[in-house]
Write an enzyme that holds these catalytic residues in place. Sequence first.
Site, PDB file in Angstrom:
ATOM      1  N   GLY A   1       0.818  -1.196   0.000  1.00 39.06           N
ATOM      2  CA  GLY A   1       0.000   0.000   0.000  1.00 39.06           C
ATOM      3  C   GLY A   1       0.852   1.246   0.000  1.00 39.06           C
ATOM      4  O   GLY A   1       1.983   1.248  -0.483  1.00 39.06           O
ATOM      5  N   ILE A   2       0.285   2.310   0.553  1.00 36.50           N
ATOM      6  CA  ILE A   2       1.005   3.569   0.638  1.00 36.50           C
ATOM      7  C   ILE A   2       1.236   3.902   2.101  1.00 36.50           C
ATOM      8  O   ILE A   2       0.462   3.505   2.975  1.00 36.50           O
ATOM      9  CB  ILE A   2       0.211   4.695  -0.064  1.00 36.50           C
ATOM     10  CG1 ILE A   2       1.068   5.951  -0.209  1.00 36.50           C
ATOM     11  CG2 ILE A   2      -1.098   4.980   0.671  1.00 36.50           C
ATOM     12  CD1 ILE A   2       0.420   7.012  -1.088  1.00 36.50           C
ATOM     13  N   GLY A   3       2.327   4.593   2.379  1.00 33.39           N
ATOM     14  CA  GLY A   3       2.630   4.963   3.755  1.00 33.39           C
ATOM     15  C   GLY A   3       4.054   4.622   4.109  1.00 33.39           C
ATOM     16  O   GLY A   3       4.792   4.005   3.330  1.00 33.39           O
ATOM     17  N   ALA A   4       4.459   5.016   5.307  1.00 33.82           N
ATOM     18  CA  ALA A   4       5.849   4.876   5.717  1.00 33.82           C
ATOM     19  C   ALA A   4       6.300   3.430   5.798  1.00 33.82           C
ATOM     20  O   ALA A   4       7.394   3.074   5.342  1.00 33.82           O
ATOM     21  CB  ALA A   4       6.065   5.575   7.053  1.00 33.82           C
TER      22      ALA A   4
ATOM     23  N   GLU B   1      -3.372  -3.714  -5.511  1.00 32.82           N
ATOM     24  CA  GLU B   1      -4.502  -2.813  -5.727  1.00 32.82           C
ATOM     25  C   GLU B   1      -4.017  -1.400  -6.018  1.00 32.82           C
ATOM     26  O   GLU B   1      -4.645  -0.656  -6.760  1.00 32.82           O
ATOM     27  CB  GLU B   1      -5.460  -2.826  -4.549  1.00 32.82           C
ATOM     28  CG  GLU B   1      -4.948  -2.220  -3.280  1.00 32.82           C
ATOM     29  CD  GLU B   1      -5.960  -2.333  -2.150  1.00 32.82           C
ATOM     30  OE1 GLU B   1      -6.291  -1.301  -1.551  1.00 32.82           O
ATOM     31  OE2 GLU B   1      -6.426  -3.450  -1.861  1.00 32.82           O
TER      32      GLU B   1
ATOM     33  N   GLY C   1      -8.738  -3.756   0.576  1.00 35.78           N
ATOM     34  CA  GLY C   1      -8.345  -5.008  -0.059  1.00 35.78           C
ATOM     35  C   GLY C   1      -7.459  -5.890   0.794  1.00 35.78           C
ATOM     36  O   GLY C   1      -6.870  -6.854   0.295  1.00 35.78           O
TER      37      GLY C   1
END
Length: 369
Positions: free
Chosen positions: A155-158, A178, A276
């Site tokens: 996903g996105i993030g640190a 996704e 997801g």
Amino acid sequence: MGDAAYADSKYADSFKVANLFVGANMRSKLALNRVEYLPCFLSEIPALFRSGRRPLDVALIHVSPPDVHGFCSLGTSVDIARAAVDVAKIVLAQINVNMPRVHGDGFVHISEIDDYIEIDDAIPEVIAKPLTEIEKAIGRCAASLIDDGATLQTGIGAVPDAVLDALKGHRHLGVHTEMWSDGTLELIKCGAVDNSMKKIHPGKTVSGFVTGTKVLYDFIHDNPSVVQLDIAYVNNTVNIARNPKVVAINSAVEIDLTGQVCADSIGSRIISGVGGQMDFVRGAALSEGGKPIIAMTSRTAKGKSRIVHTLKDGAGVVTTRAHIHFIVTEYGVADLYGMTLSERARALIAIAHPADREDLERAFFSNKL
């Protein structure tokens, strides 16, 4: 992302909002009977639209200018928008000269659009923050589980960025996810990702949407190695499992000592959505050599343990204790698959923050199951 003025209380007589995912712009506005959350696996939202269970009168979309054949592109985000275009009675579009043209399922012919406006706006960017030493340690622990030739979902993030940063020495990685961002782009540029070992869409970076910087948006523009597909296909567990060594890297708000993962709420307060996570946790588990990973800091920003004796009152279980495999913190890896409840508790306590371990052990082992 962005302003959501329509959810303000002064428009209560005009709009009722059913969020499929609660972003930062909506968390403070949730109110029963006015601004609500609709829990649904991301993979099933297109079917929800197509079934007519949540009928769509109007789809508001953001697309690229039409090409010489009249096809616009949904660009950075195909995900559930493809289904919305297919079933909505009216389709209204912003045609933006800055929207990239992306290969895959996102093409919308100008004849499908009932009306449109033309704009010249920059696509919103998400700029990654520098990684902390704790995040880097998590990244190294998670990367130690990932083999060359693995197919990645992140996903996105640190924390996802930290894992990706630790994979630059790997080779022949693939991407079926996704969404992805600039961290994945760095792996493509350095040669770690070439998608050569994937069984479906070999040679292609596959996703439902992207979020990142203009550098990323420029890279995906008219790039035949990048494919954006309907999220019902991308997040279909069967399709995920067809690739070898799928590694699903997701995060959590908290996890209890039996392996139950809360990822969409703090207690009963909704802060995100089901998304997801379960689609890919299950898909990775069914993939040959696959590894579902939940990666997180051992403590919150306020110093509270994310590994807890029991979930907070009202907390939602996004990933069940029966689906869980690997848990990663900055203190190591716990592989819970095949473990009893007490074995899981000991494994999770071992990767909790050292200052929290004694309290966790006392709480769990003094509790009669």
